[in-house]
Design an enzyme around this catalytic site. Structure first.
Site, mmCIF file in Angstrom:
data_model
loop_
_atom_site.group_PDB
_atom_site.id
_atom_site.type_symbol
_atom_site.label_atom_id
_atom_site.label_comp_id
_atom_site.label_asym_id
_atom_site.label_seq_id
_atom_site.Cartn_x
_atom_site.Cartn_y
_atom_site.Cartn_z
ATOM 1 N N GLY A 16 70.622 14.914 51.627
ATOM 2 C CA GLY A 16 70.648 14.262 50.315
ATOM 3 C C GLY A 16 69.297 13.659 49.983
ATOM 4 N N ARG A 19 67.428 13.109 45.739
ATOM 5 C CA ARG A 19 67.520 12.059 44.710
ATOM 6 C C ARG A 19 67.757 10.703 45.371
ATOM 7 N NH1 ARG A 19 72.209 12.605 42.041
ATOM 8 N NH2 ARG A 19 73.125 14.391 43.081
ATOM 9 N N VAL A 68 76.583 19.687 53.333
ATOM 10 C CA VAL A 68 76.866 19.018 54.618
ATOM 11 C C VAL A 68 78.347 18.994 54.974
ATOM 12 C CG1 VAL A 68 74.804 17.524 54.523
ATOM 13 C CG2 VAL A 68 77.022 16.650 53.688
ATOM 14 N N TYR A 163 86.400 6.395 49.490
ATOM 15 C CA TYR A 163 84.970 6.192 49.753
ATOM 16 C C TYR A 163 84.767 5.094 50.804
ATOM 17 C CZ TYR A 163 80.052 5.100 48.861
ATOM 18 O OH TYR A 163 78.706 4.862 49.008
HETATM 19 P P1 NDP Z 1 72.918 10.042 44.619
HETATM 20 O O1 NDP Z 1 74.195 10.450 43.975
HETATM 21 O O2 NDP Z 1 71.824 9.504 43.805
HETATM 22 O O3 NDP Z 1 72.348 11.266 45.493
HETATM 23 C C1 NDP Z 1 73.223 11.954 46.337
HETATM 24 C C2 NDP Z 1 72.430 12.878 47.212
HETATM 25 O O4 NDP Z 1 73.318 13.505 48.139
HETATM 26 C C3 NDP Z 1 71.757 14.007 46.441
HETATM 27 O O5 NDP Z 1 70.554 14.314 47.081
HETATM 28 C C4 NDP Z 1 72.756 15.152 46.572
HETATM 29 O O6 NDP Z 1 72.143 16.445 46.467
HETATM 30 C C5 NDP Z 1 73.235 14.916 47.994
HETATM 31 N N1 NDP Z 1 74.534 15.492 48.281
HETATM 32 C C6 NDP Z 1 75.742 15.198 47.739
HETATM 33 N N2 NDP Z 1 76.699 15.961 48.291
HETATM 34 C C7 NDP Z 1 76.087 16.743 49.220
HETATM 35 C C8 NDP Z 1 76.536 17.745 50.103
HETATM 36 N N3 NDP Z 1 77.823 18.101 50.168
HETATM 37 N N4 NDP Z 1 75.632 18.350 50.900
HETATM 38 C C9 NDP Z 1 74.319 18.014 50.856
HETATM 39 N N5 NDP Z 1 73.828 17.072 50.021
HETATM 40 C C10 NDP Z 1 74.716 16.459 49.214
HETATM 41 O O7 NDP Z 1 73.372 9.007 45.758
HETATM 42 P P2 NDP Z 1 72.642 7.697 46.355
HETATM 43 O O8 NDP Z 1 71.225 7.970 46.591
HETATM 44 O O9 NDP Z 1 73.071 6.533 45.564
HETATM 45 O O10 NDP Z 1 73.423 7.606 47.747
HETATM 46 C C11 NDP Z 1 72.878 8.052 48.984
HETATM 47 C C12 NDP Z 1 73.773 7.557 50.103
HETATM 48 O O11 NDP Z 1 73.836 6.129 50.052
HETATM 49 C C13 NDP Z 1 75.217 8.048 50.010
HETATM 50 O O12 NDP Z 1 75.717 8.302 51.298
HETATM 51 C C14 NDP Z 1 75.937 6.867 49.388
HETATM 52 O O13 NDP Z 1 77.314 6.859 49.695
HETATM 53 C C15 NDP Z 1 75.190 5.714 50.012
HETATM 54 N N6 NDP Z 1 75.307 4.457 49.286
HETATM 55 C C16 NDP Z 1 74.868 4.348 47.995
HETATM 56 C C17 NDP Z 1 74.955 3.135 47.333
HETATM 57 C C18 NDP Z 1 74.492 2.940 45.925
HETATM 58 O O14 NDP Z 1 74.779 1.875 45.350
HETATM 59 N N7 NDP Z 1 73.790 3.872 45.315
HETATM 60 C C19 NDP Z 1 75.565 1.957 47.994
HETATM 61 C C20 NDP Z 1 75.997 2.189 49.346
HETATM 62 C C21 NDP Z 1 75.856 3.393 49.957
HETATM 63 P P3 NDP Z 1 71.926 17.176 45.013
HETATM 64 O O15 NDP Z 1 70.748 16.467 44.390
HETATM 65 O O16 NDP Z 1 71.649 18.592 45.352
HETATM 66 O O17 NDP Z 1 73.191 16.970 44.244
#
Ligand code: NDP
Length: 256
Positions: A16, A19, A68, A163
């Site tokens: 991930g 972004r 993943v 979640y």
């Molecule tokens: P975003 O939605 O901004 O980005 C998600 C990222 O995960 C993208 O790069 C996306 O790829 C990738 N992704 C999603 N599904 C898959 C998959 N099946 N296989 C591979 N890559 C995947 O999320 P955040 O940056 O906000 O979150 C990142 C992590 O932090 C997550 O685990 C989230 O649960 C955790 N988190 C976030 C919080 C928040 O407030 N933002 C708070 C607490 C935890 P693509 O660009 O190709 O779609």
């Protein structure tokens, strides 16, 4: 916090990484000297942008598409990274999803989608990485959880049930792996509070303000603040720390 070239000669894989929080981790790792494998699932343009941002600062990054939640794709991704960039020394299991259908009325499909990506996906990545790390007697793993893995959703308790449960699972997984993989492989977790990314974009401003009010530091977090903590845990600055999930939530969820 972490020395400028802490990771020179190391290869890091961030799932991930296209972004949000993952992109900030990729950038911080590259600035600290690592070559970075940037994973994404569907947004090739965003992944390419992360790679370009790293290249603009003189770093080395390559992009790898893989879902993943699919064990075979995770394994193929590791094969490709290892042949093109070398062994994965630093792994950040960051890819994750949240769903608007995750609520008291959710069905099995939503539950399964979230568990497969957030919990099964974390397992697939760590399982594929661990043998090589133990053989080489070096490995640093950070798994991204959430403060919602520690406390139920304080703003909308009827939402994000799957979640929060998936992220609690990540915390237990970190603890177990740290014990099983020592002494040369360290495994830690990071549990962010609200960070402004595309994941939180759809949530109402009113909910965001309520959360800020409940947060001792009275603000949301920045992706760079999570990246700093992740890189600290990957670095030798945290050499006596394993099995712990570190909360970075502005204090939310950590007070009685
Ligand atoms: P975003 O939605 O901004 O980005 C998600 C990222 O995960 C993208 O790069 C996306 O790829 C990738 N992704 C999603 N599904 C898959 C998959 N099946 N296989 C591979 N890559 C995947 O999320 P955040 O940056 O906000 O979150 C990142 C992590 O932090 C997550 O685990 C989230 O649960 C955790 N988190 C976030 C919080 C928040 O407030 N933002 C708070 C607490 C935890 P693509 O660009 O190709 O779609």
């Amino acid at each position: 916090m972490v020395g400028e070239r802490e990771f020179t000669g190391r290869t890091g894989l961030v799932t991930g990484g296209s972004r949000g929080i993952g992109r900030a981790i990729c950038q911080k790792l590259a600035r600290s000297g690592a070559q970075v494998a940037i994973n994404y699932v569907s947004n090739t343009a965003a992944a390419e942008q992360t790679r370009q941002l790293i290249a603009d600062e003189g770093g080395v990054g390559r992009i790898y598409q893989a879902d993943v939640s699919d064990d075979a794709q995770v394994s193929q991704m590791f094969d490709a990274v290892e042949s093109e960039m070398g062994s994965v020394d630093l792994l950040v299991t960051n890819a994750g999803i949240a769903s608007v259908t995750d609520s008291v009325t959710m069905g099995v499909k939503t539950w399964n989608e979230i568990m497969r990506t957030n919990l099964d996906g974390t397992f697939y990545q760590v399982w594929r990485a661990k043998d090589g790390m133990m053989e080489r007697s070096f490995g640093r793993i950070v798994c991204i959880s959430s403060v919602l893995g520690i406390i139920p959703n304080p703003i909308s308790p009827e939402r994000l049930i799957a979640y929060g449960t998936s992220k609690s699972g990540v915390i237990g997984f970190v603890r177990n792996c740290a014990v099983a993989f020592g002494p040369h492989v360290r495994v830690n977790g990071v549990a962010p509070g609200w960070i402004d990314t595309e994941m939180t974009e759809g949530v109402s401003e009113e909910a965001r303000q309520r959360l800020v009010a409940a947060t001792p530091l009275k603000r949301v977090g920045k992706t760079s603040e999570i990246a700093e903590l992740v890189c600290f845990l990957l670095s030798e600055k945290s050499s006596f720390t394993t099995g712990q999930t570190h909360v970075a939530s502005g204090g939310l969820g950590t007070l009685p």
